[in-house]
Every structure is written in C-alpha cells, then in structure tokens.
Scaffold this active site. Structure first.
Site, mmCIF file in Angstrom:
data_model
loop_
_atom_site.group_PDB
_atom_site.id
_atom_site.type_symbol
_atom_site.label_atom_id
_atom_site.label_comp_id
_atom_site.label_asym_id
_atom_site.label_seq_id
_atom_site.Cartn_x
_atom_site.Cartn_y
_atom_site.Cartn_z
ATOM 1 N N HIS A 3 -32.767 29.917 29.272
ATOM 2 C CA HIS A 3 -32.249 29.108 30.376
ATOM 3 C C HIS A 3 -30.920 28.436 30.031
ATOM 4 C CE1 HIS A 3 -34.686 25.934 28.263
ATOM 5 N NE2 HIS A 3 -33.658 25.191 28.600
ATOM 6 N N ASP B 71 -38.447 32.654 27.114
ATOM 7 C CA ASP B 71 -37.364 31.664 27.145
ATOM 8 C C ASP B 71 -36.570 31.686 25.840
ATOM 9 O OD1 ASP B 71 -35.699 29.799 28.260
ATOM 10 O OD2 ASP B 71 -36.919 28.079 27.662
ATOM 11 N N SER C 1 -31.876 21.754 24.402
ATOM 12 C CA SER C 1 -32.520 23.060 24.498
ATOM 13 C C SER C 1 -31.775 24.130 23.714
ATOM 14 C CB SER C 1 -32.625 23.507 25.958
ATOM 15 O OG SER C 1 -33.773 22.972 26.540
#
Length: 489
Positions: free
Chosen positions: A215, A248, A331
């Site tokens: 993402h 992910d 992230s």
C-alpha cells in the site's frame, strides 16, 4: 493505502514574537509533530471496535481520514465469502445512511480518502517549522534576559562529555539505530494524477532491492513516480519489481543503485517471544528517520486490512503486535529486535475511530501496531524478485467472513457463483464440504474466515497442515496438503 492525512491543521505562525509576561518564566520551543492518543483493542472479536488502519504514508488533505481497513462484512444477507487461498471479493463498505459502521470482523465503517492537493505535506511541515522557530526565539530571548539579571552567583557543573561523544554499547537502542538507519529509506510514491504519499522501506540486498508495503507504493503501480531517499540525503529513482496485495508486501529497486549498500540482517520471527524488545524505524507524518521503541505485545494477531479502495482486494496477516509508536508514514519500515535484526515489516495501526487526530480524521499511535512477520515477508519478497508475482498457499475452499460463526465456515457458494469447494482441490481431496466449520489449523484456534486465511498464508504451497472442523455437531480432523495460486488476480 498509499496516502495518509497530515493530521490537524497547524495555525499560522505569529508575525512577531508575543510580548513576555512580567512573571519570570523560561519559555520553551514548541514541539512539532505531536500526535494524539486514543485507545481500542483489536482482536478476533472486535465487535464494534473500529478497524485497524494502515500506518503508511503521510500525505493527504486534512479533510480526508486516514485510509482505514474496511470492516469485514457483518453477518447480513448478502455477506460475501472469501476463498481461503486468496482474499474474498472487496469487502462491502457500509454507507453513511446506515448510521455508522455495523459490527463486523474489524468493526466500523470507513471513508475513502479524498484526493490530496499537491505539496500538502510540505506546507504542513513548513508551518510546523515556522511555528517552532518563532516559539524557540521567544524562549531564547526570555532565557537570555533572565540570565543577565541573575546575580545569585550560583555555580553549575558541566558534564565531562556531551551525549554525542559517548560510545554506546553494542545492543543499546542508540547502537542498533546507528547501524540500521543508513539502510532504511523514505519512499515517496506519486500517481500520474499527482496523488501519493510517504512511507518507509529497507535495503534487502546489495543489488538495490528495497522491501516495503504494497500500500506504500500502490499509487505508483501504473506509470507513477517512485523515489527512495536515504538518511544521508541521497535520493534515487526506483521502480516496482513486484507487489502482493494479499500479503501487503512489495519490492522496489533503486535505479543506479550505489555499490556500498548494506542490507539489514533478517531475524527469525518464529522465535520472537511476547515481551521481547522492539525498535521501529520510519517516517511518521513525514518525519523521516524516526526511531521508536517498545516490546512485542502479542503474536499471531489476525489482522484484515485494505487500502479503502473498492478496486483492491483485502490483505490478511497473522501479525506481530507491538506497542512501539507507529504512525502514518511508518508503514514498510523495519521492526527490529534488540540485536538489530528485522523481525517484521510495520504495516498497520489500530484506531479508536474515524474522527482521529484532532477530529480531522487522522489517526495516531495508541500503542497498537501490527507488523508482517519477516519469515513470511522474506518468502514473499524472494518470489517477487524471482518472478514478479506473489505465490499464495490455498486450501481451495471459500469461507464466510462472518465473525460470529464460531470458526471459518465453508460457504454454500464461492465467489462469482463458483463452487465453494474447488473440485479436485486440497479441501475436496480431504473431504471438506460446504457448511463445515473449521476451528483449528494445526495448533492455532480459528475463530473466523479472515483468521483462517491469515494462518494459511503463513505457510508455503505444498506444506501439510492439520485441519479440525465441525460437521453436524461432531468434530473431525484431517490432513490437508496446501495448493498454490500465483498472482493477485
């Protein structure tokens, strides 16, 4: 998700320093980048607890909420099912007319992020810096005046060395950070229409491969722009080698990579224990090269996530939970153990609600962060480098996403009208049928469909697992050899 809110708006800096009050005081500089805290506990039965959010990038308009994990569909008519070898069709998103999010696997509803204005993050940072400089100037002026007027004759003793002169012992947080920081990068991804955000990644090998979250780079997948900046300030253009929505995980490669890259050592996430020390590195709210510490709070935490887009599939993980401060922009960054080995990839945070930080929709750390175990991420990254596509383990059965089923219930029908149990697939060969409720995979208790998917994806195709299921009130156990599926489609 590849973009995130800036957080609350920063008030404009005053045009002139405020007049000091008469009472003696030592005004200090304003601290930029403070974040609000909130609390909520995720888990397999989150009820109406808001869903975890990606903690990825730091660049989105203030009016838009942090892209949150959409809720797993509650037990309603039309609840979709998911093939246990691949995430289900995109989870249903509750509308505003429903009066709030219904209680699903991960709870409340979410709003899709609005397009961000270009250079939004830069404006915020500039405002913070200006405010800090003004406040710092005022504090310095007051402090100087007080020092001039101090006739007490008191004597202070200076330290023999400053903090920068101290040689930190191996294993200290400072020593670990000093070794790891040069091998982390701040990633900026921008789509062709100018939308994008900031995340983190780390050096995977000497060939220039960088591992991060899917993402984080999603905006740059279709012809967008991707850059990676090292703490030294050196900035490189990069390209996406492969990305896996379900896991992910993504791998990018530096263009014209330097020859002196130092990959971070990879640890063994299977050997991590609850209570072990953790160190997280990332770019929370765009503040690159930030180091935070904590512990492993839990293992094998089922987390279901999505970037909030109706066009993407969900991600599932059996995550490492940590209380190290993780915020939007962290992230893709490494979660390290006390020896500096990577044990996970920081991927998501739990939020108390969509109102978020300062009511603007932005969320911050509340001590509930989630990381993809490095043993799984390493396997995925190697597959992406080798073939450009992820490979998923599967049992060949579609399961309900309802949370109150007491396990992972095999659906009556699969996605798009297909059979719930793939003919000739692993589940079919093991004798599993629609209506069976899977309650354990090896020694892991399975309480929902997303939990089953996350656990299956900790394995590789060809692995043999033991599945316990209930049928007509009786418990049965069978061995299943996992199949495989390549790609995200």
């Amino acid at each position: 998700m590849s973009t995130e809110n800036e957080g609350t708006a920063v008030p404009p800096a005053p045009s002139a320093p405020p007049v000091p009050v008469d009472a003696p005081a030592s005004a200090s500089g304003a601290a930029p980048g403070a974040h609000a805290s909130s609390a909520a506990a995720p888990g397999p039965h989150a009820g109406s607890t808001p869903p975890p959010e990606y903690a990825p990038s730091a660049s989105q308009p203030e009016s838009a909420p942090t892209a949150q994990f959409p809720p797993m569909p509650p037990g309603q008519p039309g609840t979709p099912s998911a093939a246990a070898g691949w995430p289900p069709p995109t989870p249903v998103v509750p509308g505003d007319a429903g009066g709030g999010g219904a209680a699903g696997v991960w709870g409340a509803s979410y709003q899709e992020p609005a397009p961000k204005p270009k250079k939004g993050r830069g404006g915020m940072v500039a405002a913070i810096l200006v405010a800090a400089l003004v406040a710092g100037g005022v504090g310095g002026g007051i402090g100087y005046q007080l020092a001039r007027n101090d006739d007490s004759g008191s004597t202070t003793v200076s330290a023999a060395t400053s903090g920068g002169d101290v040689k930190h012992d191996n294993g200290s947080v400072a020593a670990v950070a000093a070794k790891a920081l040069p091998s982390t990068v701040t990633i900026e991804a921008e789509s062709t229409n100018g939308q994008g955000g900031t995340g983190t990644g780390f050096v995977f090998d000497t060939q220039g491969h960088i591992v991060t979250n899917n993402h984080v780079v999603a905006d740059a997948v279709d012809g967008g722009k991707l850059t990676a900046t090292f703490p030294s300030g050196k900035k490189y253009d990069a390209e996406i080698i492969g990305h896996a929505q379900g896991y992910d995980v993504a791998v990018i490669k530096l263009k014209n990579a330097p020859s002196d890259l130092k990959p971070l050592p990879l640890g063994d996430s299977d050997k991590v224990s609850v209570g072990d020390a953790t160190i997280a590195i990332g770019a929370p709210f765009g503040l690159s090269n930030t180091v935070t510490t904590g512990i492993i709070s839990a293992k094998n935490r089922p987390v279901a996530s999505s970037d909030g887009s109706s066009s993407t599939k969900a991600s599932y993980m059996s995550a490492l939970q940590t209380d190290a401060s993780i915020n939007p922009g962290n992230s893709g960054g490494p979660l390290l153990d006390a020896q500096g080995a990577v044990i996970g990839i920081n991927s998501a945070i739990q939020s108390t609600g969509s109102s978020g930080l300062g009511g603007s929709g932005q969320s911050g750390s509340i001590g509930l962060g989630f990381a993809i175990p490095i043993n799984q991420a390493k396997y995925v990254a190697q597959q992406l480098i080798k073939t450009g596509k992820p490979v998923y383990a599967k049992i060949g059965a579609s399961v309900s996403l309802e949370e109150n089923s007491g396990g992972a219930k095999i659906s009556d029908q699969g996605a798009a009208g297909s059979a719930a149990v793939e003919p000739g697939g692993p589940a079919d060969r093991a004798g599993l049928k629609p209506g069976d409720v899977i309650t354990k995979l090896d020694d892991r208790v399975i309480d929902s469909g997303p939990t089953l998917i996350g656990e299956i994806w900790t394995h590789k195709p060809g692995d043999k697992v033991s599945i316990t299921y209930e049928r007509d009130g009786k418990s049965h156990t069978v061995d299943v050899t996992l199949g495989s599926r390549a790609g995200d489609s």
